[in-house]
Design an enzyme around this catalytic site. Structure first.
Site, PDB file in Angstrom:
ATOM      1  N   MET A  13     -18.016   1.950  29.700  1.00 24.73           N
ATOM      2  CA  MET A  13     -17.634   3.331  30.029  1.00 24.73           C
ATOM      3  C   MET A  13     -16.718   3.920  28.970  1.00 24.73           C
ATOM      4  SD  MET A  13     -19.126   4.858  32.400  1.00 24.73           S
ATOM      5  CE  MET A  13     -18.024   6.261  32.498  1.00 24.73           C
ATOM      6  N   ARG A  35      -6.743  -3.208  24.640  1.00 21.53           N
ATOM      7  CA  ARG A  35      -5.593  -4.083  24.916  1.00 21.53           C
ATOM      8  C   ARG A  35      -4.987  -4.558  23.606  1.00 21.53           C
ATOM      9  NH1 ARG A  35      -6.865  -8.131  29.768  1.00 21.53           N
ATOM     10  NH2 ARG A  35      -9.127  -7.884  29.837  1.00 21.53           N
ATOM     11  N   THR A  98     -11.984   3.647  37.825  1.00 22.66           N
ATOM     12  CA  THR A  98     -12.032   2.204  38.075  1.00 22.66           C
ATOM     13  C   THR A  98     -12.311   1.937  39.556  1.00 22.66           C
ATOM     14  OG1 THR A  98     -10.510   1.808  36.274  1.00 22.66           O
ATOM     15  CG2 THR A  98     -10.642   0.084  37.928  1.00 22.66           C
ATOM     16  N   ARG A 122     -14.989   7.418  42.799  1.00 25.13           N
ATOM     17  CA  ARG A 122     -15.752   6.187  42.577  1.00 25.13           C
ATOM     18  C   ARG A 122     -17.110   6.496  41.948  1.00 25.13           C
ATOM     19  NH1 ARG A 122     -14.110   3.858  48.375  1.00 25.13           N
ATOM     20  NH2 ARG A 122     -14.158   6.103  48.796  1.00 25.13           N
ATOM     21  N   ASN A 123     -17.401   7.789  41.792  1.00 26.75           N
ATOM     22  CA  ASN A 123     -18.589   8.191  41.039  1.00 26.75           C
ATOM     23  C   ASN A 123     -18.372   9.621  40.552  1.00 26.75           C
ATOM     24  OD1 ASN A 123     -21.343   9.062  40.336  1.00 26.75           O
ATOM     25  ND2 ASN A 123     -21.909   7.080  41.202  1.00 26.75           N
ATOM     26  N   HIS A 154     -27.114  -2.450  40.441  1.00 20.63           N
ATOM     27  CA  HIS A 154     -26.411  -2.248  39.165  1.00 20.63           C
ATOM     28  C   HIS A 154     -26.764  -3.368  38.190  1.00 20.63           C
ATOM     29  CE1 HIS A 154     -23.865   0.468  41.561  1.00 20.63           C
ATOM     30  NE2 HIS A 154     -23.592   1.059  40.412  1.00 20.63           N
ATOM     31  N   HIS A 155     -26.334  -3.159  36.947  1.00 17.00           N
ATOM     32  CA  HIS A 155     -26.525  -4.108  35.849  1.00 17.00           C
ATOM     33  C   HIS A 155     -25.866  -5.463  36.148  1.00 17.00           C
ATOM     34  CE1 HIS A 155     -22.317  -3.193  34.640  1.00 17.00           C
ATOM     35  NE2 HIS A 155     -22.608  -2.012  35.168  1.00 17.00           N
ATOM     36  N   LYS A 158     -21.834  -6.050  36.329  1.00 10.43           N
ATOM     37  CA  LYS A 158     -20.906  -5.418  37.288  1.00 10.43           C
ATOM     38  C   LYS A 158     -20.317  -6.479  38.195  1.00 10.43           C
ATOM     39  CE  LYS A 158     -20.324  -1.664  40.607  1.00 10.43           C
ATOM     40  NZ  LYS A 158     -19.037  -1.254  39.982  1.00 10.43           N
ATOM     41  N   GLY A 164     -18.235   0.846  44.282  1.00 10.96           N
ATOM     42  CA  GLY A 164     -17.340   1.868  44.819  1.00 10.96           C
ATOM     43  C   GLY A 164     -18.113   3.017  45.442  1.00 10.96           C
ATOM     44  N   THR A 165     -19.230   3.383  44.813  1.00 12.80           N
ATOM     45  CA  THR A 165     -20.044   4.497  45.335  1.00 12.80           C
ATOM     46  C   THR A 165     -20.639   4.151  46.686  1.00 12.80           C
ATOM     47  OG1 THR A 165     -20.610   5.016  43.045  1.00 12.80           O
ATOM     48  CG2 THR A 165     -21.956   6.047  44.761  1.00 12.80           C
TER      49      THR A 165
HETATM   50  N1  LIG Z   1     -16.301   6.171  38.806  1.00 10.64           N
HETATM   51  C1  LIG Z   1     -17.427   6.132  38.090  1.00 10.64           C
HETATM   52  O1  LIG Z   1     -18.190   7.131  37.986  1.00 10.64           O
HETATM   53  C2  LIG Z   1     -17.774   4.884  37.363  1.00 10.64           C
HETATM   54  C3  LIG Z   1     -16.939   3.812  37.452  1.00 10.64           C
HETATM   55  N2  LIG Z   1     -17.176   2.679  36.731  1.00 10.64           N
HETATM   56  C4  LIG Z   1     -16.164   1.655  36.814  1.00 10.64           C
HETATM   57  O2  LIG Z   1     -15.478   1.600  35.558  1.00 10.64           O
HETATM   58  C5  LIG Z   1     -14.962   0.291  35.370  1.00 10.64           C
HETATM   59  C6  LIG Z   1     -15.360  -0.227  33.974  1.00 10.64           C
HETATM   60  O3  LIG Z   1     -16.751  -0.409  33.938  1.00 10.64           O
HETATM   61  P1  LIG Z   1     -17.451  -0.862  32.560  1.00 10.64           P
HETATM   62  O4  LIG Z   1     -17.089   0.062  31.469  1.00 10.64           O
HETATM   63  O5  LIG Z   1     -18.880  -1.092  32.883  1.00 10.64           O
HETATM   64  O6  LIG Z   1     -16.731  -2.286  32.327  1.00 10.64           O
HETATM   65  P2  LIG Z   1     -16.524  -3.096  30.949  1.00 10.64           P
HETATM   66  O7  LIG Z   1     -16.315  -4.513  31.347  1.00 10.64           O
HETATM   67  O8  LIG Z   1     -17.597  -2.755  29.977  1.00 10.64           O
HETATM   68  O9  LIG Z   1     -15.144  -2.490  30.367  1.00 10.64           O
HETATM   69  C7  LIG Z   1     -13.925  -2.757  30.972  1.00 10.64           C
HETATM   70  C8  LIG Z   1     -12.827  -2.319  30.013  1.00 10.64           C
HETATM   71  O10 LIG Z   1     -11.573  -2.510  30.652  1.00 10.64           O
HETATM   72  C9  LIG Z   1     -10.718  -3.247  29.790  1.00 10.64           C
HETATM   73  N3  LIG Z   1      -9.790  -4.043  30.589  1.00 10.64           N
HETATM   74  C10 LIG Z   1     -10.087  -4.986  31.503  1.00 10.64           C
HETATM   75  N4  LIG Z   1      -8.975  -5.506  32.029  1.00 10.64           N
HETATM   76  C11 LIG Z   1      -7.936  -4.896  31.414  1.00 10.64           C
HETATM   77  C12 LIG Z   1      -6.526  -5.018  31.510  1.00 10.64           C
HETATM   78  N5  LIG Z   1      -5.958  -5.880  32.365  1.00 10.64           N
HETATM   79  N6  LIG Z   1      -5.758  -4.217  30.733  1.00 10.64           N
HETATM   80  C13 LIG Z   1      -6.305  -3.346  29.889  1.00 10.64           C
HETATM   81  N7  LIG Z   1      -7.646  -3.183  29.738  1.00 10.64           N
HETATM   82  C14 LIG Z   1      -8.449  -3.956  30.494  1.00 10.64           C
HETATM   83  C15 LIG Z   1     -11.665  -4.126  29.001  1.00 10.64           C
HETATM   84  O11 LIG Z   1     -11.005  -4.588  27.835  1.00 10.64           O
HETATM   85  P3  LIG Z   1     -11.379  -6.051  27.232  1.00 10.64           P
HETATM   86  O12 LIG Z   1     -12.721  -5.889  26.585  1.00 10.64           O
HETATM   87  O13 LIG Z   1     -10.260  -6.304  26.267  1.00 10.64           O
HETATM   88  O14 LIG Z   1     -11.410  -7.011  28.388  1.00 10.64           O
HETATM   89  C16 LIG Z   1     -12.799  -3.135  28.723  1.00 10.64           C
HETATM   90  O15 LIG Z   1     -12.468  -2.287  27.669  1.00 10.64           O
HETATM   91  C17 LIG Z   1     -15.491  -0.555  36.538  1.00 10.64           C
HETATM   92  O16 LIG Z   1     -14.499  -0.603  37.539  1.00 10.64           O
HETATM   93  C18 LIG Z   1     -16.694   0.252  37.036  1.00 10.64           C
HETATM   94  O17 LIG Z   1     -17.018   0.026  38.356  1.00 10.64           O
HETATM   95  C19 LIG Z   1     -18.253   2.553  35.917  1.00 10.64           C
HETATM   96  C20 LIG Z   1     -19.141   3.595  35.801  1.00 10.64           C
HETATM   97  C21 LIG Z   1     -18.981   4.842  36.520  1.00 10.64           C
HETATM   98  O1  LIG Z   2     -19.824  -0.445  37.308  1.00 10.54           O
HETATM   99  C1  LIG Z   2     -20.680   0.450  37.162  1.00 10.54           C
HETATM  100  O2  LIG Z   2     -21.518   0.420  36.260  1.00 10.54           O
HETATM  101  C2  LIG Z   2     -20.638   1.610  38.083  1.00 10.54           C
HETATM  102  N1  LIG Z   2     -19.654   1.653  38.941  1.00 10.54           N
HETATM  103  C3  LIG Z   2     -19.395   2.689  39.874  1.00 10.54           C
HETATM  104  C4  LIG Z   2     -19.397   2.142  41.282  1.00 10.54           C
HETATM  105  O3  LIG Z   2     -18.864   1.041  41.507  1.00 10.54           O
HETATM  106  O4  LIG Z   2     -19.894   2.814  42.185  1.00 10.54           O
HETATM  107  C5  LIG Z   2     -20.254   3.917  39.685  1.00 10.54           C
HETATM  108  C6  LIG Z   2     -21.620   3.684  39.099  1.00 10.54           C
HETATM  109  O5  LIG Z   2     -22.528   3.394  40.100  1.00 10.54           O
HETATM  110  C7  LIG Z   2     -21.646   2.677  37.975  1.00 10.54           C
END
Ligand SMILES: NC(=O)C1=CN([C@@H]2O[C@H](COP(=O)(O)OP(=O)(O)OC[C@H]3O[C@@H](n4cnc5c(N)ncnc54)[C@H](OP(=O)(O)O)[C@@H]3O)[C@@H](O)[C@H]2O)C=CC1
Ligand SMILES: O=C(O)C1=N[C@H](C(=O)O)C[C@H](O)C1
Length: 266
Positions: A13, A35, A98, A122-123, A154-155, A158, A164-165
């Protein structure tokens, strides 16, 4: 112009958010954070997201110095809480996507929203936020003997489940029905061999390949079944929504907002 700081810049993301800031009119990247222990620290942002500049990533510990007008966090709950403290200390509004937050983590987010404006969703897609309204209509208009189930896919990477959605959809249905969500949610049938009750919301989960995010709410009875489905085709959908939320949030008073507030869907 809204200057935006992106946490978790090397995440799936995070990369989509950097691209969305580039695309959205009126948004500008103040800084991209990883980080302090990350191998991506002080690498060109271009290496994470080719459409962007060759400026370097910063450590998230340096976020207080970046002059961002809004911070965006899509990381993990423990990272989000650290980033939230930075936002509070510096009185910077925050957009949070998150998921997988425990009750006490959600309580900390609510407390923070007394001090700074926060959009938590959450979305961030338009379609899912409309779906939250549609499931409430279905839940109230359809007969009481409907079975209600929620499926999400999801992928493979996850880690939180149900998504969350999916939980937001279930909570919207429970609210429309006047139910306590925690009492009616059924996550696991493997050890509970009782028949389906019409006063419960069942959840099922699939993790496979590169599925971006799919959610279906089922309303079923004898002889007919209504399925309300949303499918996201790209993470840019969520990222663009989050950047739009950041622009909307910039001058708002402290408070907890969601994407339905941003979209005017309430
Ligand atoms: N609300 C919405 O519409 C959506 C929500 N999401 C949510 O977004 C979140 C991230 O998803 P995604 O991008 O796929 O996950 P990734 O695993 O690809 O990315 C997670 C990121 O968070 C960082 N991170 C993890 N732990 C820590 C920490 N303790 N301190 C600082 N940075 C940290 C990681 O860094 P590092 O690589 O160094 O570990 C990485 O950059 C999930 O909770 C997901 O469910 C996702 C899509 C849509
Ligand atoms: O982790 C994801 O990828 C996504 N997370 C969100 C969720 O937990 O609902 C939103 C979306 O579906 C993608």
């Amino acid at each position: 112009m809204t200057k935006i700081g992106v946490f978790g810049a090397n995440g799936r993301m995070g990369q989509a958010l950097i691209e969305a800031v580039e695309i959205e009119q009126g948004a500008q990247l103040a800084a991209a954070f990883v980080r302090s222990s990350s191998p991506f620290l002080e690498t060109p942002i271009k290496a994470l997201q080719p459409v962007h500049s060759s400026e370097l990533t910063f450590s998230d510990e340096e976020a207080k110095e970046c002059h961002a007008e809004v911070l965006i966090d899509f990381t993990l709950p423990q990272g989000m809480l650290v980033h939230l403290k930075t936002a509070i200390d510096n009185k910077v509004p925050m957009v949070i996507g998150t998921t997988g937050l425990a009750d006490d983590e959600m309580a900390q987010l609510r407390e923070a929203a007394k001090v700074i404006p926060i959009v938590f969703a959450r979305n961030f897609s338009v379609g899912v936020n409309l779906l939250l309204n549609l499931v409430q209509t279905a839940a109230t208009k359809l007969a009481d003997e409907m079975d209600i189930e929620i499926f999400e896919a999801h992928h493979r990477n996850k880690i939180d489940a149900p998504s969350g959605t999916a939980l937001a959809i279930g909570e919207a249905i429970a609210e429309a029905k006047g139910w306590d969500h925690d009492e009616v949610a059924r996550y696991d049938r493997s050890s509970d061999h009782t028949a389906k009750s019409q006063d419960e919301i069942g959840y099922s989960v699939l993790r496979a390949g590169d599925i971006v995010g799919e959610h279906t709410a089922y309303f079923a009875t004898m002889g007919e079944r209504l399925e309300l489905t949303h499918k996201a085709a790209s993470r840019l959908t969520f990222a663009s929504g989050a950047v739009r939320a950041a622009q909307w949030l910039k001058n708002k008073p402290a408070g907890l907002y969601d994407m339905q507030d941003v979209l005017g869907l309430k």
